[in-house]
Every structure is written in C-alpha cells, then in structure tokens.
Write a protein that holds these residues in place. Sequence first.
Motif, PDB file in Angstrom:
ATOM      1  N   GLY A  83       0.814  -1.206   0.000  1.00  0.00           N
ATOM      2  CA  GLY A  83       0.000   0.000   0.000  1.00  0.00           C
ATOM      3  C   GLY A  83       0.850   1.260   0.000  1.00  0.00           C
ATOM      4  O   GLY A  83       0.564   2.222   0.717  1.00  0.00           O
ATOM      5  N   GLU A  84       1.869   1.252  -0.821  1.00  0.00           N
ATOM      6  CA  GLU A  84       2.856   2.325  -0.741  1.00  0.00           C
ATOM      7  C   GLU A  84       3.401   2.616  -2.140  1.00  0.00           C
ATOM      8  O   GLU A  84       3.608   1.694  -2.928  1.00  0.00           O
ATOM      9  N   THR A  85       3.641   3.893  -2.401  1.00  0.00           N
ATOM     10  CA  THR A  85       4.307   4.280  -3.645  1.00  0.00           C
ATOM     11  C   THR A  85       5.722   4.734  -3.321  1.00  0.00           C
ATOM     12  O   THR A  85       5.924   5.526  -2.400  1.00  0.00           O
ATOM     13  N   CYS A  86       6.689   4.203  -4.045  1.00  0.00           N
ATOM     14  CA  CYS A  86       8.088   4.595  -3.847  1.00  0.00           C
ATOM     15  C   CYS A  86       8.654   5.074  -5.178  1.00  0.00           C
ATOM     16  O   CYS A  86       8.190   4.665  -6.243  1.00  0.00           O
ATOM     17  N   ALA A  87       9.660   5.926  -5.075  1.00  0.00           N
ATOM     18  CA  ALA A  87      10.313   6.439  -6.271  1.00  0.00           C
ATOM     19  C   ALA A  87      11.788   6.096  -6.229  1.00  0.00           C
ATOM     20  O   ALA A  87      12.365   5.915  -5.148  1.00  0.00           O
ATOM     21  N   LEU A  88      12.364   5.995  -7.396  1.00  0.00           N
ATOM     22  CA  LEU A  88      13.809   5.826  -7.453  1.00  0.00           C
ATOM     23  C   LEU A  88      14.340   6.592  -8.657  1.00  0.00           C
ATOM     24  O   LEU A  88      13.728   6.562  -9.729  1.00  0.00           O
ATOM     25  N   ASP A  89      15.422   7.347  -8.443  1.00  0.00           N
ATOM     26  CA  ASP A  89      16.053   8.115  -9.518  1.00  0.00           C
ATOM     27  C   ASP A  89      17.309   7.399  -9.962  1.00  0.00           C
ATOM     28  O   ASP A  89      18.128   6.998  -9.134  1.00  0.00           O
ATOM     29  N   PHE A  90      17.443   7.250 -11.260  1.00  0.00           N
ATOM     30  CA  PHE A  90      18.584   6.491 -11.772  1.00  0.00           C
ATOM     31  C   PHE A  90      19.916   7.144 -11.364  1.00  0.00           C
ATOM     32  O   PHE A  90      20.923   6.464 -11.226  1.00  0.00           O
ATOM     33  N   ASP A  91      19.893   8.477 -11.170  1.00  0.00           N
ATOM     34  CA  ASP A  91      21.133   9.163 -10.762  1.00  0.00           C
ATOM     35  C   ASP A  91      21.592   8.727  -9.373  1.00  0.00           C
ATOM     36  O   ASP A  91      22.757   8.900  -9.021  1.00  0.00           O
ATOM     37  N   ASP A  92      20.661   8.197  -8.570  1.00  0.00           N
ATOM     38  CA  ASP A  92      21.022   7.810  -7.195  1.00  0.00           C
ATOM     39  C   ASP A  92      21.469   6.357  -7.081  1.00  0.00           C
ATOM     40  O   ASP A  92      21.665   5.849  -5.969  1.00  0.00           O
ATOM     41  N   LEU A  93      21.589   5.673  -8.203  1.00  0.00           N
ATOM     42  CA  LEU A  93      21.889   4.239  -8.151  1.00  0.00           C
ATOM     43  C   LEU A  93      23.368   3.979  -7.882  1.00  0.00           C
ATOM     44  O   LEU A  93      24.169   3.868  -8.800  1.00  0.00           O
ATOM     45  N   THR A  94      23.718   3.927  -6.616  1.00  0.00           N
ATOM     46  CA  THR A  94      25.088   3.552  -6.261  1.00  0.00           C
ATOM     47  C   THR A  94      25.013   2.530  -5.138  1.00  0.00           C
ATOM     48  O   THR A  94      24.136   2.609  -4.278  1.00  0.00           O
ATOM     49  N   THR A  95      25.930   1.578  -5.158  1.00  0.00           N
ATOM     50  CA  THR A  95      25.925   0.584  -4.079  1.00  0.00           C
ATOM     51  C   THR A  95      26.496   1.210  -2.817  1.00  0.00           C
ATOM     52  O   THR A  95      27.197   2.205  -2.860  1.00  0.00           O
TER      53      THR A  95
END
Length: 404
Positions: A83-95
Amino acid sequence: MNQSTSPDRDGQAFSARAGTLLERLGAPAGATLVRAPGRVNLIGEHTDYNEGFVLPAAIGLEVWLAFEPWDRPRVELTSAEFGETCALDFDDLTTGHRQAVSWIDYVAGTAWAMREAGLPIRGFRGVLDSTIPVGSGLSSSAALELASSWALADPSAPRPAAPRMAAIAQRGENAYVGVNCGIMDQFASAAGADGHCLLIDCRTMEFRATPIPEGLSILVCDTGSPRRLSTSEYNTRRSECELGARLIAEREQGVKALRDVDAAMLSRNRSRLPEVVARRCEHVVQEDARVMAAVASLAAGDLDEVGRLFAASHASLRDLYEVGSTALDAMVEIARDVPGVVASRMTGAGFGGCTVNLVHNGAEEELRRRVLAEYPARTGLEPRVFVASAVAGAGPILAGDLTR
Ligand code: ADP
Ligand code: MG
C-alpha cells in the motif's frame, strides 16, 4: 489466515486482476503488463552456492507489474501489497550500505545491475501486485526483480537470455540490496517452463527442463513459522562449506567447490575436517547426488524413489545441515500420512518457511484438510496451503492471455 490459492492464469480471475491493476495505474490504454513467478525447489538445498545442482519449478504464484514507460530517468512504483508508492532516480543508483532495506531497493538493485551489465534502462511509472506470500521462501524478491527487469528494459536493446538476466538480477540482490543469495531463485523465475521443473547446474548455468510427471500436483505448505535462517547462520553455513572444500582440495586434485567432491573423496578426507564441517559437507555431497537421482526417478516414473529421496533430503537438512525446525518436521509428518502424497520435505534455506509436496491428482484437498486440522493443534501456528502448478518464466502478458 487459512487459504488455498490456485493459480488463476486463465479465465475471469486473471482478467479481473489485470483490469484492477490497469485501473489503479489510471492508464488502461497505454500500459504494459509483465509477470514473474515465484519458485519452489523440489530438491537440492544449499547446493547452489557450492556450485552444484538444484531442481526448482517456477510456480503459478506471481508478481504482476503494469507500467507505462516515460522519458524521465526515474521509476515511480506502487506496491498493492505494501500500500505504498516509492520512487527511485537512476542518478542515485550507487551501491553502499543501506540503513534499512525498502522493497524499492529490489527494483533499484535490478536497475543498477542492468546498467552495470551494459543494458540500457528506461524509467516508468507503474503498479505491482502479487500472489506470492512475502518472506516465506517462495522467492517474492526474485519475482519482483525479474518483473522489474522487464519493465526497466529498453526494448530497443536485445534482451539477454534468461540465465544471463537471472545472474544480473542476482547481482543486484547481492551487491545492491546486500542479500547474499544464490542464483536459483532468479534463474527459476526467469527460465521456468510450463509443466516442468528445471535441473540447473549452478556452476555452468546450463539447465534442462524436466517434466513433472502426469497426474502429480505440487503443493506448498507454509509453516507460518516466523523463524527463518538468519543472514549470519546462512553465512556460517557457506563458510563451513568453503572451508571443507579448501581442506579437501589440499589432498585432492581439481576440487574448487563441494560440487567436485564425491562420497569416496569425502570419506578419505573426513578425519581432516572439523566435525561440524564434515557434516555440512556430507549433506551437500549427498544432496547433489539426490538431485540427479530425483531427475532420473521422475523421468522413470519411480515415485516411490522420489519419496525416499525427499525424505532423505529432509532428514539430512535437519540432522547434518541443522537447518530444520519442529514446525517443518510436523508439516512433513502430517503430509506423509496422507494417502496420495508421494513426497514431502522442507524447501528453501530452512528454520521455517515452507514444505514442498508431490501429490497425486485428487489428493490435494485431503492434504489441505489434514494440514489445516492437525498442524495448528501440534504447533500453535497457522499454516497456509498453496496448489502451485509449474509455469513459464517471467515475461510480458499478452492481450491474448487476458481474454483466454
Ligand atoms: P522471499 O523472497 O522468500 O519471499 P525475501 O526476504 O527474500 O523473501 O524477500 C521479500 C522482500 O521482497 C519483501 O520484504 C519486499 O521488500 C520485497 N517484495 C516481495 N514482494 C513484494 C511486493 N508484492 N511488493 C513490494 N515488495 C515486495
Ligand atoms: Mg528472496
């Protein structure tokens, strides 16, 4: 919650669920639907990270993802389950070390690993829903990754074959999410075949689809047991296996992993191994042999032998690998007394989770009835029983599927 879920890949239920998903997305016309199955391992436990053999089937409990691609380097995804919406930005993709793992990290890990592998990705907004119980050992995480891989993929680039895609998703879960899983879950979700289980060689990544014999159903019984193999226990088992392989390799040619050790080699070297390491090795060496024996017995229709192999696997996981539990034992004991049950054992990493059962058609209801009647009284836990037919691996849902 007592329930039995049968796969509803066809007919009205399927269309209704797809319709609901598309409605939630608010864009019925443009959206694409992809699906990715969970999996159950028939036999071959704790062999994958020893470069050995496993025999999972992709099952009709699935993650579905409806999405619309867009030009932004960003994903906005709603999980109906959470029951949740999440966002992810490709610029933030770091391990790096994550404080707390969120479900969107599995999507982010897949995006990160695809990019690392040189695959172009694109953003989307979407909604996902699932019939896979979360955290029960049926690989809801791998299904989420594989569904995400289809949504993230730029269709202008050729899609890698299923084993390669599975390895990319696994890398995402290992390196990005920080879960040290083997390749089996993603492999089964990616490469599953209708009516078949998959014999997977976890060293070479070669696989062979093996038919589930006519007239047999796969039933999965969830023990409802909250205790699961912890990361530290899992890592301890892995290092015990690595130590065993290393010590044996000092005296034996060509041993790179326990996969290369047979029973005679182990017995020649047993006295040189710490007792606990010897027991772990014994499980793995015998379990690899049981996988091959199970494939042969399934092909020959020797179901009595399949039953013996499942029983031996269960006992070995309990006594040698020490990942059993009283809940898992109770579930298997109940199943073994039900007429028509061919084979039953714990499946997955252990300490909790599910059992896998091969059952003659017609005996499913009786097994479920007995589990629901006897298991709570014996354990104080609430079981769930799923009929889990073997299905095809992850991919798009075509319009034709919806109107079947
Ligand atoms: P398993 O793979 O055995 O089900 P895991 O602990 O490996 O258990 O993965 C479960 C995690 O996967 C959840 O905690 C969640 O982060 C993610 N996940 C699984 N299904 C969903 C879903 N329907 N929506 C969002 N996240 C999900
Ligand atoms: Mg998982």
